[in-house]
Scaffold this motif. Structure first.
Motif, short mmCIF file in Angstrom:
data_model
loop_
_atom_site.label_atom_id
_atom_site.label_comp_id
_atom_site.label_asym_id
_atom_site.label_seq_id
_atom_site.Cartn_x
_atom_site.Cartn_y
_atom_site.Cartn_z
N LYS A 8 23.19 -15.75 -52.64
CA LYS A 8 24.13 -16.75 -52.13
C LYS A 8 24.46 -17.75 -53.23
O LYS A 8 23.57 -18.30 -53.87
CB LYS A 8 23.52 -17.47 -50.92
CG LYS A 8 24.47 -18.45 -50.28
CD LYS A 8 23.87 -19.06 -49.03
CE LYS A 8 24.85 -20.02 -48.39
NZ LYS A 8 24.34 -20.56 -47.15
N GLY A 9 25.75 -17.93 -53.46
CA GLY A 9 26.21 -18.90 -54.45
C GLY A 9 26.22 -18.40 -55.88
O GLY A 9 26.61 -19.12 -56.79
N LYS A 10 25.83 -17.17 -56.11
CA LYS A 10 25.80 -16.61 -57.47
C LYS A 10 26.94 -15.64 -57.67
O LYS A 10 27.34 -14.92 -56.76
CB LYS A 10 24.47 -15.89 -57.74
CG LYS A 10 23.26 -16.78 -57.58
CD LYS A 10 23.22 -17.85 -58.64
CE LYS A 10 22.00 -18.73 -58.46
NZ LYS A 10 21.97 -19.84 -59.37
N LYS A 11 27.48 -15.62 -58.89
CA LYS A 11 28.59 -14.72 -59.20
C LYS A 11 28.13 -13.45 -59.89
O LYS A 11 28.83 -12.46 -59.90
CB LYS A 11 29.61 -15.44 -60.07
CG LYS A 11 30.30 -16.57 -59.34
CD LYS A 11 31.32 -17.26 -60.19
CE LYS A 11 31.93 -18.42 -59.41
NZ LYS A 11 32.90 -19.15 -60.19
N GLU A 75 30.84 -2.29 -44.24
CA GLU A 75 30.63 -2.55 -45.67
C GLU A 75 30.84 -1.27 -46.45
O GLU A 75 30.82 -0.18 -45.89
CB GLU A 75 29.21 -3.09 -45.91
CG GLU A 75 28.98 -4.46 -45.31
CD GLU A 75 27.58 -4.98 -45.62
OE1 GLU A 75 27.20 -4.97 -46.81
OE2 GLU A 75 26.89 -5.37 -44.68
N SER A 76 31.02 -1.40 -47.75
CA SER A 76 31.19 -0.23 -48.60
C SER A 76 30.65 -0.54 -49.99
O SER A 76 30.34 -1.69 -50.30
CB SER A 76 32.66 0.17 -48.68
OG SER A 76 33.41 -0.88 -49.27
N GLY A 77 30.54 0.49 -50.78
CA GLY A 77 30.07 0.30 -52.15
C GLY A 77 28.58 -0.04 -52.21
O GLY A 77 27.85 0.07 -51.24
N THR A 78 28.17 -0.46 -53.40
CA THR A 78 26.75 -0.76 -53.62
C THR A 78 26.50 -2.23 -53.91
O THR A 78 25.38 -2.60 -54.23
CB THR A 78 26.19 0.10 -54.77
OG1 THR A 78 26.95 -0.14 -55.95
CG2 THR A 78 26.21 1.57 -54.40
N ASP A 79 27.53 -3.06 -53.80
CA ASP A 79 27.33 -4.52 -53.93
C ASP A 79 26.81 -5.03 -52.60
O ASP A 79 27.42 -4.81 -51.56
CB ASP A 79 28.64 -5.23 -54.27
CG ASP A 79 29.08 -4.98 -55.71
OD1 ASP A 79 28.28 -4.41 -56.49
OD2 ASP A 79 30.22 -5.35 -56.05
N ILE A 80 25.65 -5.69 -52.66
CA ILE A 80 25.01 -6.21 -51.45
C ILE A 80 24.98 -7.72 -51.54
O ILE A 80 24.31 -8.29 -52.42
CB ILE A 80 23.59 -5.63 -51.32
CG1 ILE A 80 23.66 -4.10 -51.24
CG2 ILE A 80 22.89 -6.22 -50.09
CD1 ILE A 80 22.32 -3.41 -51.38
N ILE A 81 25.72 -8.38 -50.67
CA ILE A 81 25.81 -9.83 -50.66
C ILE A 81 24.71 -10.38 -49.75
O ILE A 81 24.71 -10.10 -48.55
CB ILE A 81 27.19 -10.32 -50.17
CG1 ILE A 81 28.33 -9.56 -50.86
CG2 ILE A 81 27.30 -11.82 -50.31
CD1 ILE A 81 28.37 -9.70 -52.36
N LEU A 82 23.80 -11.13 -50.32
CA LEU A 82 22.72 -11.74 -49.54
C LEU A 82 23.19 -13.14 -49.13
O LEU A 82 23.41 -13.99 -49.98
CB LEU A 82 21.43 -11.80 -50.37
CG LEU A 82 20.95 -10.44 -50.87
CD1 LEU A 82 19.76 -10.61 -51.80
CD2 LEU A 82 20.57 -9.55 -49.70
N SER A 83 23.35 -13.35 -47.85
CA SER A 83 23.94 -14.60 -47.36
C SER A 83 22.93 -15.73 -47.20
O SER A 83 23.32 -16.87 -47.04
CB SER A 83 24.64 -14.36 -46.03
OG SER A 83 23.74 -13.85 -45.07
N LYS A 84 21.64 -15.41 -47.25
CA LYS A 84 20.63 -16.46 -47.12
C LYS A 84 19.89 -16.63 -48.43
O LYS A 84 19.70 -15.70 -49.18
CB LYS A 84 19.61 -16.09 -46.03
CG LYS A 84 20.23 -15.99 -44.65
CD LYS A 84 19.17 -15.61 -43.63
CE LYS A 84 19.82 -15.45 -42.26
NZ LYS A 84 18.84 -15.05 -41.27
N LYS A 85 19.46 -17.88 -48.68
CA LYS A 85 18.67 -18.13 -49.88
C LYS A 85 17.23 -17.80 -49.64
O LYS A 85 16.71 -17.82 -48.60
CB LYS A 85 18.78 -19.59 -50.29
CG LYS A 85 20.10 -19.87 -50.98
CD LYS A 85 20.07 -21.24 -51.61
CE LYS A 85 21.33 -21.46 -52.42
NZ LYS A 85 21.32 -22.71 -53.10
#
Length: 85
Positions: A8-11, A75-85
């Protein structure tokens, strides 16, 4: 690989891997996963059926189940967005 994790919050993402023993690496489930994972990376359309079949064949494999659930939720692909810190 599991996928690229984005906190979360990282690019920038971090590629995550599952550590396997040699015996695990040679298992049929892992071999099947490794065949499908590149299709997930490439965002190949209609791969959800293949992941669902794999999840049915190996219901105890948490990583296969995780990617199958991701695909089923849109969802698709292999990018996993973690929404919690």
């Amino acid at each position: 690989a599991i996928g690229t994790l984005f906190l979360k919050g990282k690019k920038e993402g971090v590629v995550a891997y599952e550590i396997l023993t040699e015996e695990q690496r040679k298992s049929v489930a892992v071999e099947a996963y490794l065949k499908l994972f590149p299709m997930l990376q490439e965002n190949t359309s209609n791969i959800i059926n293949e992941w669902q079949q794999l999840a049915k064949m190996y219901p105890d494999d948490a990583l296969i189940k995780y990617h199958c659930e991701r695909l089923m939720s849109g969802e698709s692909g292999t990018d996993i967005i973690l929404s919690k810190k």
